[in-house]
Design an enzyme around this catalytic site. Structure first.
Site, PDB file in Angstrom:
ATOM      1  NE  ARG A  99      43.836  46.860  45.171  1.00  0.00           N
ATOM      2  CZ  ARG A  99      42.484  46.186  45.782  1.00  0.00           C
ATOM      3  NH1 ARG A  99      42.292  47.638  46.239  1.00  0.00           N
ATOM      4  NH2 ARG A  99      42.143  45.219  45.988  1.00  0.00           N
TER       5      ARG A  99
ATOM      6  NE  ARG B   1      41.336  45.719  42.552  1.00  0.00           N
ATOM      7  CZ  ARG B   1      40.344  44.974  43.324  1.00  0.00           C
ATOM      8  NH1 ARG B   1      39.115  45.617  43.932  1.00  0.00           N
ATOM      9  NH2 ARG B   1      40.478  44.253  43.770  1.00  0.00           N
TER      10      ARG B   1
ATOM     11  CE1 TYR C  30      49.950  43.851  49.169  1.00  0.00           C
ATOM     12  CE2 TYR C  30      47.151  42.781  50.507  1.00  0.00           C
ATOM     13  CZ  TYR C  30      48.350  43.909  49.523  1.00  0.00           C
ATOM     14  OH  TYR C  30      47.678  44.129  47.891  1.00  0.00           O
TER      15      TYR C  30
ATOM     16  CG  HIS D   4      41.988  41.225  48.224  1.00  0.00           C
ATOM     17  ND1 HIS D   4      43.184  41.092  49.110  1.00  0.00           N
ATOM     18  CD2 HIS D   4      41.978  41.673  46.380  1.00  0.00           C
ATOM     19  CE1 HIS D   4      44.024  41.958  48.515  1.00  0.00           C
ATOM     20  NE2 HIS D   4      43.252  42.292  47.045  1.00  0.00           N
TER      21      HIS D   4
ATOM     22  CG  HIS E  50      47.550  47.800  42.203  1.00  0.00           C
ATOM     23  ND1 HIS E  50      47.011  47.603  42.154  1.00  0.00           N
ATOM     24  CD2 HIS E  50      48.439  46.409  42.217  1.00  0.00           C
ATOM     25  CE1 HIS E  50      45.860  46.795  42.321  1.00  0.00           C
ATOM     26  NE2 HIS E  50      46.623  45.964  42.720  1.00  0.00           N
TER      27      HIS E  50
ATOM     28  CE  LYS F 244      39.991  41.327  39.480  1.00  0.00           C
ATOM     29  NZ  LYS F 244      42.005  41.304  40.174  1.00  0.00           N
TER      30      LYS F 244
END
Length: 293
Positions: A227, A134, A259, A250, A224, A159
């Site tokens: 990414r 990120r 994805y 994640h 982003h 995150k």
């Protein structure tokens, strides 16, 4: 500061919410109280419903913005005020539209990065792509995070306040070494105007938009986007989904699974039933031969 605001701040602090989340929640509750000109502890679920209608119909906020407001109000009433409401019904969340990101091809990534005119910005954006970071993680990298002995990059407090390791590409290592020789950064790998602070996200995003204009690419490009390209290109090259989840940081595999709907080797691996028809379909029907008798 009111007693209620102080109590909510302390509740967020003891739960170790990030400073950004704390500031956002306090702002949302303040806007809610200002709308009714009353203290939130005197308001009811009916007031919240009225406020949500106002945000939707008058303010015309996007579902993501309303989600933030709802999350702040749920924290206030569930944690700080300890209301025994049925929060799923009393403070409902709006349904988010399910959108897939537009992904750059490998050739488009190369072309885009070549259009970034500042070396520091180009190295940051290259790092976002090479390691799937990120932008908030990339700008806060420290020089000590680059571990060339183990060929990993340590991402600290990403995150969700989580540390993780990602691969260090040999090509990225050479790029970073050349950059380090030219810049000689101290604590922060990508310092800002002052050496004791990292470069800002806004500065990198502005450089990204400038490069996008120069590139002439029709696809939208943000930090982003790189990414997203990292994840899809790994998936298309055969990397398993669980590994990609760990690299991206994640929490849920379902977040990474989106994805699968983008990767060409997944989407295009199945033949269309049109290709399985016994005879090809003509774009225009062939005219019938004339009858002379």
């Amino acid at each position: 500061m009111t007693v209620l605001r102080q109590r909510m701040t302390e509740d967020m602090q003891v739960r170790n919410l990030s400073p950004h989340t704390q500031a956002s929640y306090l702002q949302q509750v303040s806007l809610f109280a200002r709308y009714f000109r009353m203290s939130p502890d005197a308001l009811t679920p009916e007031h919240i419903r009225t406020y949500q209608i106002y945000l939707t119909n008058e303010k015309r906020l996007a579902p993501n913005s309303i989600h933030t407001a709802v999350a702040a109000l749920r924290f206030l009433y569930r944690i700080t005020l300890k209301k025994d409401w049925t929060f799923g019904e009393d403070i409902p969340l709006p349904k988010k539209p399910q959108k897939l990101p537009v992904v750059l091809s490998p050739e488009e990534v190369v072309h885009f990065l070549s259009c970034v005119d500042c070396n520091k910005h180009r190295v940051i954006l290259t790092t976002c792509y090479a390691a799937g970071l990120r932008i908030s993680e990339a700008v806060r990298l420290k020089a000590a995070a680059i571990d060339s002995a183990r060929m990993v990059v340590r991402v600290e407090q990403g995150k969700g306040r989580k540390d993780r390791y990602v691969m260090l590409s040999p090509m990225l290592l050479e790029i970073l070494r050349s950059y380090w020789i030219a810049v000689r950064p101290k604590e922060w790998l990508f310092p800002g105007i002052h050496d004791d602070r990292p470069i800002t996200k806004d500065a990198v995003e502005a450089a990204c938009q400038k490069a996008h204009r120069l590139s002439g690419l029709s696809k939208p490009v943000t930090p982003h986007s790189l990414r997203h390209a990292f994840a899809v290109h790994l998936l298309e090259s055969g990397t398993d989904l669980r590994t990609i989840q760990l690299l991206l940081g994640h929490r849920s595999l379902a977040t990474t699974a989106k994805y699968l709907r983008i990767a060409t080797n997944k989407v295009c691996a199945t033949s269309s039933p049109l290709d399985l028809l016994p005879h090809p379909v003509q774009a225009e029907p062939q005219p019938a031969p004339p009858k002379h008798f």
